[in-house]
Write an enzyme that holds these catalytic residues in place. Structure first.
Site, PDB file in Angstrom:
ATOM      1  N   HIS A  78       0.835  -1.197   0.000  1.00  0.00           N
ATOM      2  CA  HIS A  78       0.000   0.000   0.000  1.00  0.00           C
ATOM      3  C   HIS A  78       0.874   1.253   0.000  1.00  0.00           C
ATOM      4  CE1 HIS A  78      -2.866   2.831   2.209  1.00  0.00           C
ATOM      5  NE2 HIS A  78      -3.533   2.485   1.117  1.00  0.00           N
ATOM      6  N   GLU A 119       1.235  -0.706  -5.073  1.00  0.00           N
ATOM      7  CA  GLU A 119       0.188   0.271  -5.409  1.00  0.00           C
ATOM      8  C   GLU A 119       0.748   1.638  -5.795  1.00  0.00           C
ATOM      9  OE1 GLU A 119      -2.019   2.205  -2.343  1.00  0.00           O
ATOM     10  OE2 GLU A 119      -3.857   2.199  -3.501  1.00  0.00           O
ATOM     11  N   ASP A 128      -1.151   5.421  -6.167  1.00  0.00           N
ATOM     12  CA  ASP A 128      -2.281   6.363  -6.262  1.00  0.00           C
ATOM     13  C   ASP A 128      -1.858   7.415  -7.281  1.00  0.00           C
ATOM     14  OD1 ASP A 128      -3.958   5.289  -4.153  1.00  0.00           O
ATOM     15  OD2 ASP A 128      -2.490   6.081  -2.740  1.00  0.00           O
ATOM     16  N   HIS A 158      -1.115  10.334  -3.059  1.00  0.00           N
ATOM     17  CA  HIS A 158      -2.393   9.845  -2.541  1.00  0.00           C
ATOM     18  C   HIS A 158      -3.515  10.861  -2.643  1.00  0.00           C
ATOM     19  CE1 HIS A 158      -5.399   9.079   0.652  1.00  0.00           C
ATOM     20  NE2 HIS A 158      -5.331   7.869   0.162  1.00  0.00           N
ATOM     21  N   GLU A 169      -4.300   3.410  -8.787  1.00  0.00           N
ATOM     22  CA  GLU A 169      -5.646   3.913  -8.457  1.00  0.00           C
ATOM     23  C   GLU A 169      -5.873   5.256  -9.142  1.00  0.00           C
ATOM     24  OE1 GLU A 169      -6.680   4.350  -4.280  1.00  0.00           O
ATOM     25  OE2 GLU A 169      -8.454   5.529  -4.800  1.00  0.00           O
TER      26      GLU A 169
HETATM   27  O1  G3P Z   1      -6.776   1.758  -2.867  1.00  0.00           O
HETATM   28  C1  G3P Z   1      -6.969   0.958  -1.750  1.00  0.00           C
HETATM   29  C2  G3P Z   1      -6.762   1.837  -0.628  1.00  0.00           C
HETATM   30  O2  G3P Z   1      -5.519   2.437  -0.836  1.00  0.00           O
HETATM   31  C3  G3P Z   1      -7.847   2.858  -0.601  1.00  0.00           C
HETATM   32  O3  G3P Z   1      -7.592   3.794   0.326  1.00  0.00           O
HETATM   33  O4  G3P Z   1      -7.294   6.149   0.668  1.00  0.00           O
HETATM   34  O5  G3P Z   1      -5.365   4.610   0.956  1.00  0.00           O
HETATM   35  O6  G3P Z   1      -6.204   5.160  -1.300  1.00  0.00           O
HETATM   36  P1  G3P Z   1      -6.556   4.983   0.138  1.00  0.00           P
HETATM   37 CA    CA Z   2      -5.172   3.727  -2.849  1.00  0.00          CA
END
Ligand code: G3P
Ligand code: CA
Length: 329
Positions: A30, A57, A59, A72, A163
């Site tokens: 993450h 991941e 963002d 993010h 994302e």
């Molecule tokens: O994308 C999964 C998770 O990361 C969603 O929450 O706010 O950390 O992007 P966030």
């Molecule tokens: Ca995310």
């Protein structure tokens, strides 16, 4: 002879148990290995790869040049020195938006452990506090490139998990984030369901647009909020954490990303229960990848990190987002 026979029947029993049990869920790092290094930096990506994460991941938001960058939030204030480096560049709400800065300007920022701009207090006090290293923001292209390079040099393929962040907000600003991201993914070979990539988004209207208008053929994940809520688009169903909503979602997506609290509920270890969400999603043909396992911020129903991961496995999730890749092994 008897001990040999006993040993082989024990081995057989263990082997049949292994076949019967659900496989261990895979790890999605993450924001990279964000439990150990400032989120989304190249260093956090490299560490996540080294720790064996199955997916890493990103963002993604846009900057003023229209380049997708890995961040993010749509603003920079919680993870960088933007306020002091670029005084006078905030919008009326006092925040500095990535979209108002060129890539050359963003590259001047020092990226930091997440903090609260009002007080300077760190969100996760025990995380990285080293000095002497300057961390930089990376573009989506740079993040995917370092992963591709490590995949080649280590011989271990980690997938990617981008994302699309706040697509409706970007569109309202006259910018099409998804249309900027898809060509980058394609350049790195991420375009079909066989490719090691999951594209994710909270906004249902964008999820549908990715499939129906932009023609994205790869794996797609609908992120859910608390209570199984989805945002944007078709909001006539308030809750998609139900079988009928999941069956509808399965026309567009390959899986869902709910918060941990939708998989297991309870105010303590003693009253916890696994919800029907994973079973319902699997019945609808959807994978489930909940977010976010944090060793330093456990849900009330988990006694420790291994307990948390054990419950996710028991619930039958296919994978999970974690700030601490490698810790559960
Ligand atoms: O994308 C999964 C998770 O990361 C969603 O929450 O706010 O950390 O992007 P966030
Ligand atoms: Ca995310």
């Amino acid at each position: 002879m008897r001990s040999l026979a006993l040993a082989s029947s024990l081995l057989l029993a263990v082997a049949s148990l292994a076949v019967a049990a659900d496989p261990a869920p895979f790890e999605i790092a993450h924001r990279g290995a964000s439990g150990y290094l400032p989120e989304h930096t190249r260093e956090a990506v490299v560490m996540a790869h080294g720790l064996g994460a199955a997916y890493i991941e990103q963002d993604v938001v846009l900057c003023a040049d229209g380049v997708p960058v890995v961040l993010h939030d749509i603003h920079l204030d919680d993870v960088s020195d933007v306020a002091t480096r670029f005084p006078g560049r905030a919008r009326e709400d006092g925040k500095h938006y990535a979209l108002d800065f060129t890539l050359a300007e963003l590259k001047q920022l020092e990226m930091r452990e997440r903090f609260k701009p009002a007080t300077g207090e760190r969100v996760f006090p025990k995380r990285y506090s080293g000095s002497g290293t300057v961390f930089r923001l990376v573009t989506l292209e740079e993040s995917l490139a370092i992963i591709a390079g490590l995949n080649a040099s280590t011989g271990r393929e980690a997938g990617v998990y981008p994302e699309i962040k706040r697509p409706a907000w970007h569109l309202a600003q006259g910018k099409d984030l998804s249309s900027a991201v898809l060509p980058v993914l394609k350049r790195f070979g991420y375009q079909d369901k066989d490719d090691p990539c999951y594209l994710q988004c909270f906004e249902n209207a964008e999820v549908r647009r990715l499939r129906d208008t932009l023609g994205y053929q790869g794996r797609l994940i609908q992120l859910l909020g608390g209570g199984g809520k989805i945002s944007g688009g078709n909001t006539d169903k308030a809750k998609f954490g139900r079988l009928e909503g999941l069956q509808e979602l399965s026309k567009w997506v390959d899986g869902i990303g709910p918060p941990l609290g939708e998989i297991v509920m309870g105010e303590s270890v003693d009253d916890r229960r696994i919800t029907p969400l994973v079973a319902d999603a699997r019945a609808a043909g959807l994978a489930v990848h909940p977010y976010t396992a944090r060793a330093d911020d456990l849900p009330k129903w988990a006694s420790d990190y291994d307990d948390l991961i054990g419950l996710l496995r028991k619930a039958g999730v296919a994978g999970f987002f974690t700030d601490f890749p490698g810790l559960a092994r």
